[in-house]
Design a protein around this motif. Structure first.
Motif, PDB file in Angstrom:
ATOM      1  N   ASP A   1       5.054   2.109  10.756  1.00 19.38           N
ATOM      2  CA  ASP A   1       5.501   1.050   9.863  1.00 19.38           C
ATOM      3  C   ASP A   1       5.701   1.621   8.459  1.00 19.38           C
ATOM      4  O   ASP A   1       4.742   2.078   7.834  1.00 19.38           O
ATOM      5  N   PRO A   2       6.926   1.599   7.912  1.00 23.43           N
ATOM      6  CA  PRO A   2       7.174   2.190   6.587  1.00 23.43           C
ATOM      7  C   PRO A   2       6.448   1.476   5.451  1.00 23.43           C
ATOM      8  O   PRO A   2       6.304   2.045   4.370  1.00 23.43           O
ATOM      9  N   GLY A   3       5.980   0.269   5.691  1.00 25.57           N
ATOM     10  CA  GLY A   3       5.283  -0.469   4.642  1.00 25.57           C
ATOM     11  C   GLY A   3       3.785  -0.302   4.663  1.00 25.57           C
ATOM     12  O   GLY A   3       3.088  -0.864   3.809  1.00 25.57           O
ATOM     13  N   HIS A   4       3.258   0.466   5.627  1.00 31.69           N
ATOM     14  CA  HIS A   4       1.806   0.622   5.762  1.00 31.69           C
ATOM     15  C   HIS A   4       1.479   2.077   6.087  1.00 31.69           C
ATOM     16  O   HIS A   4       1.240   2.441   7.242  1.00 31.69           O
ATOM     17  N   ILE A   5       1.484   2.912   5.042  1.00 31.95           N
ATOM     18  CA  ILE A   5       1.289   4.352   5.207  1.00 31.95           C
ATOM     19  C   ILE A   5       0.071   4.803   4.406  1.00 31.95           C
ATOM     20  O   ILE A   5      -0.084   4.462   3.231  1.00 31.95           O
ATOM     21  N   GLY A   6      -0.787   5.572   5.053  1.00 26.87           N
ATOM     22  CA  GLY A   6      -1.946   6.139   4.389  1.00 26.87           C
ATOM     23  C   GLY A   6      -2.026   7.634   4.623  1.00 26.87           C
ATOM     24  O   GLY A   6      -1.405   8.169   5.548  1.00 26.87           O
ATOM     25  N   MET A   7      -2.781   8.316   3.773  1.00 28.31           N
ATOM     26  CA  MET A   7      -3.048   9.739   3.955  1.00 28.31           C
ATOM     27  C   MET A   7      -4.533   9.977   3.769  1.00 28.31           C
ATOM     28  O   MET A   7      -5.191   9.297   2.970  1.00 28.31           O
ATOM     29  N   ALA A   8      -5.054  10.941   4.498  1.00 27.78           N
ATOM     30  CA  ALA A   8      -6.469  11.295   4.378  1.00 27.78           C
ATOM     31  C   ALA A   8      -6.622  12.770   4.708  1.00 27.78           C
ATOM     32  O   ALA A   8      -5.771  13.365   5.382  1.00 27.78           O
TER      33      ALA A   8
ATOM     34  N   ALA B   1      -7.698   8.515   1.504  1.00 30.40           N
ATOM     35  CA  ALA B   1      -9.113   8.863   1.596  1.00 30.40           C
ATOM     36  C   ALA B   1      -9.235  10.349   1.300  1.00 30.40           C
ATOM     37  O   ALA B   1      -8.812  11.192   2.106  1.00 30.40           O
ATOM     38  N   SER B   2      -9.760  10.666   0.136  1.00 33.72           N
ATOM     39  CA  SER B   2      -9.920  12.051  -0.311  1.00 33.72           C
ATOM     40  C   SER B   2     -11.361  12.463  -0.070  1.00 33.72           C
ATOM     41  O   SER B   2     -12.267  12.043  -0.783  1.00 33.72           O
ATOM     42  N   LEU B   3     -11.588  13.302   0.944  1.00 34.34           N
ATOM     43  CA  LEU B   3     -12.931  13.699   1.363  1.00 34.34           C
ATOM     44  C   LEU B   3     -13.204  15.131   0.908  1.00 34.34           C
ATOM     45  O   LEU B   3     -12.554  16.074   1.369  1.00 34.34           O
TER      46      LEU B   3
ATOM     47  N   ALA C   1      -4.486   2.713  -3.233  1.00 32.99           N
ATOM     48  CA  ALA C   1      -5.915   2.460  -3.016  1.00 32.99           C
ATOM     49  C   ALA C   1      -6.585   3.794  -2.705  1.00 32.99           C
ATOM     50  O   ALA C   1      -6.278   4.434  -1.694  1.00 32.99           O
ATOM     51  N   VAL C   2      -7.495   4.230  -3.578  1.00 30.15           N
ATOM     52  CA  VAL C   2      -8.059   5.584  -3.505  1.00 30.15           C
ATOM     53  C   VAL C   2      -9.557   5.539  -3.183  1.00 30.15           C
ATOM     54  O   VAL C   2     -10.352   4.999  -3.952  1.00 30.15           O
ATOM     55  N   LEU C   3      -9.920   6.115  -2.062  1.00 34.67           N
ATOM     56  CA  LEU C   3     -11.315   6.368  -1.707  1.00 34.67           C
ATOM     57  C   LEU C   3     -11.585   7.846  -1.936  1.00 34.67           C
ATOM     58  O   LEU C   3     -10.864   8.706  -1.422  1.00 34.67           O
TER      59      LEU C   3
ATOM     60  N   LYS D   1     -10.235   1.251  -5.851  1.00 31.93           N
ATOM     61  CA  LYS D   1     -10.873   2.568  -5.796  1.00 31.93           C
ATOM     62  C   LYS D   1     -12.306   2.444  -5.333  1.00 31.93           C
ATOM     63  O   LYS D   1     -12.955   1.398  -5.466  1.00 31.93           O
ATOM     64  N   ARG D   2     -12.816   3.557  -4.798  1.00 29.62           N
ATOM     65  CA  ARG D   2     -14.200   3.624  -4.319  1.00 29.62           C
ATOM     66  C   ARG D   2     -14.644   5.078  -4.422  1.00 29.62           C
ATOM     67  O   ARG D   2     -13.876   6.003  -4.106  1.00 29.62           O
ATOM     68  N   LEU D   3     -15.885   5.292  -4.852  1.00 29.91           N
ATOM     69  CA  LEU D   3     -16.454   6.637  -4.985  1.00 29.91           C
ATOM     70  C   LEU D   3     -17.754   6.698  -4.209  1.00 29.91           C
ATOM     71  O   LEU D   3     -18.645   5.871  -4.409  1.00 29.91           O
ATOM     72  N   GLU D   4     -17.859   7.685  -3.312  1.00 35.87           N
ATOM     73  CA  GLU D   4     -19.072   7.890  -2.526  1.00 35.87           C
ATOM     74  C   GLU D   4     -19.565   9.318  -2.720  1.00 35.87           C
ATOM     75  O   GLU D   4     -18.796  10.270  -2.552  1.00 35.87           O
TER      76      GLU D   4
END
Length: 524
Positions: free
Chosen positions: A140-147, A170-172, A250-252, A278-281
């Motif tokens: 789906d071109p409207g719902h793309i994420g990267m991790a 999601a940056s781990l 949206a950045v984790l 955003k979220r930081l763990e």
């Protein structure tokens, strides 16, 4: 200048960590095969920037067809890892209704091209991979994420800044500022750079540019310092903060307190400046060790929260992750999570420990106070709660300056970033020092709480100047009856030092500008 280790010696230093990485990669390559696949895996070639072939694998939800569209998650590999790195997690994501595409970044393993170190070609490759997925899968071109983990995390953030189609990241164990990671305090992080260089040499093909940068880094070539900084800024997500904010990504961000490749300070700084979701763990451990079990398909909080993040921001699932405190920390001393509304709240309560008097130390000799060994020390701290230690009473005052707080009647919590302020008078125009904060028990044994290096150039010999240094952020509990100690020396195997032979450093505390270490401390 101080001693310069031979390049071969630098690589020997990193052998243990490199071997562990490659063994893990080999195990990961075979582990998924033993699992019963519920969704088919396709191995494909994708034309990246300039036509460079990128090896990839694609998993679509079981029974998927072209009549529906599914959210897409793209997973760039870590530095030196093959494309099968994410198969266990990719399978789980596909089972949850995602199209998942993992690809081997350029310059490594079977992918073509040369290592770009998260440069413009890597960013362009990520967009080409998204293009391919949209054209060849039911994504789906409207719902793309990267991790991604480590290198894949940095590329994911950079790609999201340049490609507004990427809605969630999601940056781990990634980075916010590459130069602040491996060159903080103007000090080269020797063992960290040696690990990256060695893994890149063993598993990939370095470009002429990256070889030149690594050589200048090792040689401490001040004539190329600005060039190195500019090279690193181009590869730092913090340089593209305005684009991430404009895109509303949206950045984790998840990392480890003891990360010897990408210390947490620079990621926390990027997190605090972001204005979108955003979220930081932050958890105990070293680089990528907190999320490593999840790559084997084992239960893992980092990957669980990654899926929750993607579910909410790509699928619209009301799982509550957006209503939780966005900063989630686990202390190195205890289990369980602590939630905070923002990063500045983590260290809101502070105590200043006075660094009184005038102390002079000699340089070029390791006093015994050290930050540990890349990977090994922080992993021991993670699994056994055994940080690097030093006997504070036995540290030679000839080479180490030592100040201690009074004993604490009750247990104390260190949360956040300790800051050193002092006045330094050098005998030479260049020099390096390393500051350590220790938890000191009744017998004088100090457990390392935090540390950081500092290097100066162009100082006037004999002329004092003010020095301000942030130690690496941490979460550590100090037992009742213990005290804190600040130790400063000039040699640590983790870093390249710049102390001319015979140089001395004098620390003073003028009445008009007292010296202190400010510790984010509160009673437990």
């Amino acid at each position: 200048m101080g001693r310069r280790p031979h390049r071969r010696a630098l690589r020997t230093t990193a052998v243990g960590a490199v071997s562990a990485s490659l063994v893990a990669a080999g195990v990961l390559a075979h582990a998924p095969a033993a699992q019963a696949a519920t969704s088919p895996v396709r191995y494909v070639d994708i034309a990246g920037d300039g036509g460079t072939v990128l090896k990839a694998n694609v998993i679509t939800p079981a029974g998927a067809d072209d009549t529906r569209r599914y959210p897409l998650i793209v997973l760039p590999t870590s530095w030196g890892f093959p494309q099968v790195q994410y198969l266990a997690q990719a399978q789980r994501l596909a089972d949850d209704g995602y199209v998942v595409l993992a690809y081997n970044v350029r310059g490594f393993w079977q992918s073509g091209g040369e290592i770009d170190v998260a440069g413009p070609r890597d960013v362009a490759d990520a967009s080409k991979v998204v293009d391919w997925a949209l054209a060849n899968t039911p994504a789906d071109p409207g719902h793309i994420g990267m991790a991604g983990v480590s290198y894949g995390a940095g590329i994911s953030l950079l790609a999201a800044a340049h490609d507004p189609r990427v809605r969630a990241v999601a940056s781990l164990s990634g980075w916010g500022d590459l130069i602040d990671s491996i060159h903080s305090g103007r000090t080269q992080h020797l063992q960290a750079a040696a690990v990256l260089d060695t893994v890149g040499t063993v598993t990939g093909r370095q470009s002429a540019e990256s070889r030149e940068i690594f050589s200048a880094f090792y040689d401490s070539d001040l004539t190329k310092e600005q060039e190195i900084v500019a090279w690193g800024k181009k590869r730092s997500p913090a340089s593209y903060l305005d684009r991430l904010d404009k895109n509303g990504t949206a950045v984790l961000m998840a990392g480890a307190w003891g990360d010897t490749i990408f210390p947490p300070n620079q990621s926390a700084a990027l997190y605090e400046r972001l204005t979108g979701p955003k979220r930081l763990e932050l958890r105990p451990g070293d680089h990528a060790t907190a999320e490593l079990p999840g790559l084997f398909g084992l239960p893992n909080d980092v990957w669980t929260d990654t899926r929750r993040w993607m579910d909410h921001y790509l699928k619209g699932v009301d799982n509550g992750i957006d209503r939780e405190q966005p900063v989630q920390l686990t202390s190195r001393s205890t289990d369980g999570y602590e939630g905070y509304p923002d990063w500045k709240s983590v260290g809101a309560t502070r105590e200043k420990i006075a660094l009184a008097g005038t102390t002079t130390i000699r340089t070029n000799v390791d006093s015994g106070a050290d930050g540990g060994i890349v990977f090994l020390s922080s992993i021991l701290d993670q699994v056994a709660r055994v940080p690097p230690v030093a006997s504070i009473p036995l540290l030679p005052r000839y080479w180490a300056a030592v100040w201690q707080s009074p004993k604490y009647a009750s247990a104390q919590q260190v949360r956040g970033t300790a800051r050193l302020h002092t006045t330094l008078t050098p005998t030479e125009e260049s020099g390096t020092l390393v500051a350590y904060l220790y938890d000191v028990g009744p017998l004088g044994l100090g457990k390392l709480v935090s540390h950081a290096p500092y290097t100066f150039h162009g100082a006037t010999p004999g002329k004092p100047f003010g020095l301000d240094l942030e130690l690496f952020s941490t979460a550590y509990d100090v037992p009742a009856g213990h005290r804190l100690a600040l130790v400063v020396d000039t040699v640590d195997p983790l870093y390249i030092e710049h102390n001319p032979s015979g140089a001395r450093l004098t620390f003073s505390s003028p009445a008009t500008d007292p010296s202190y270490v400010s510790v984010p401390l509160r009673e437990q």
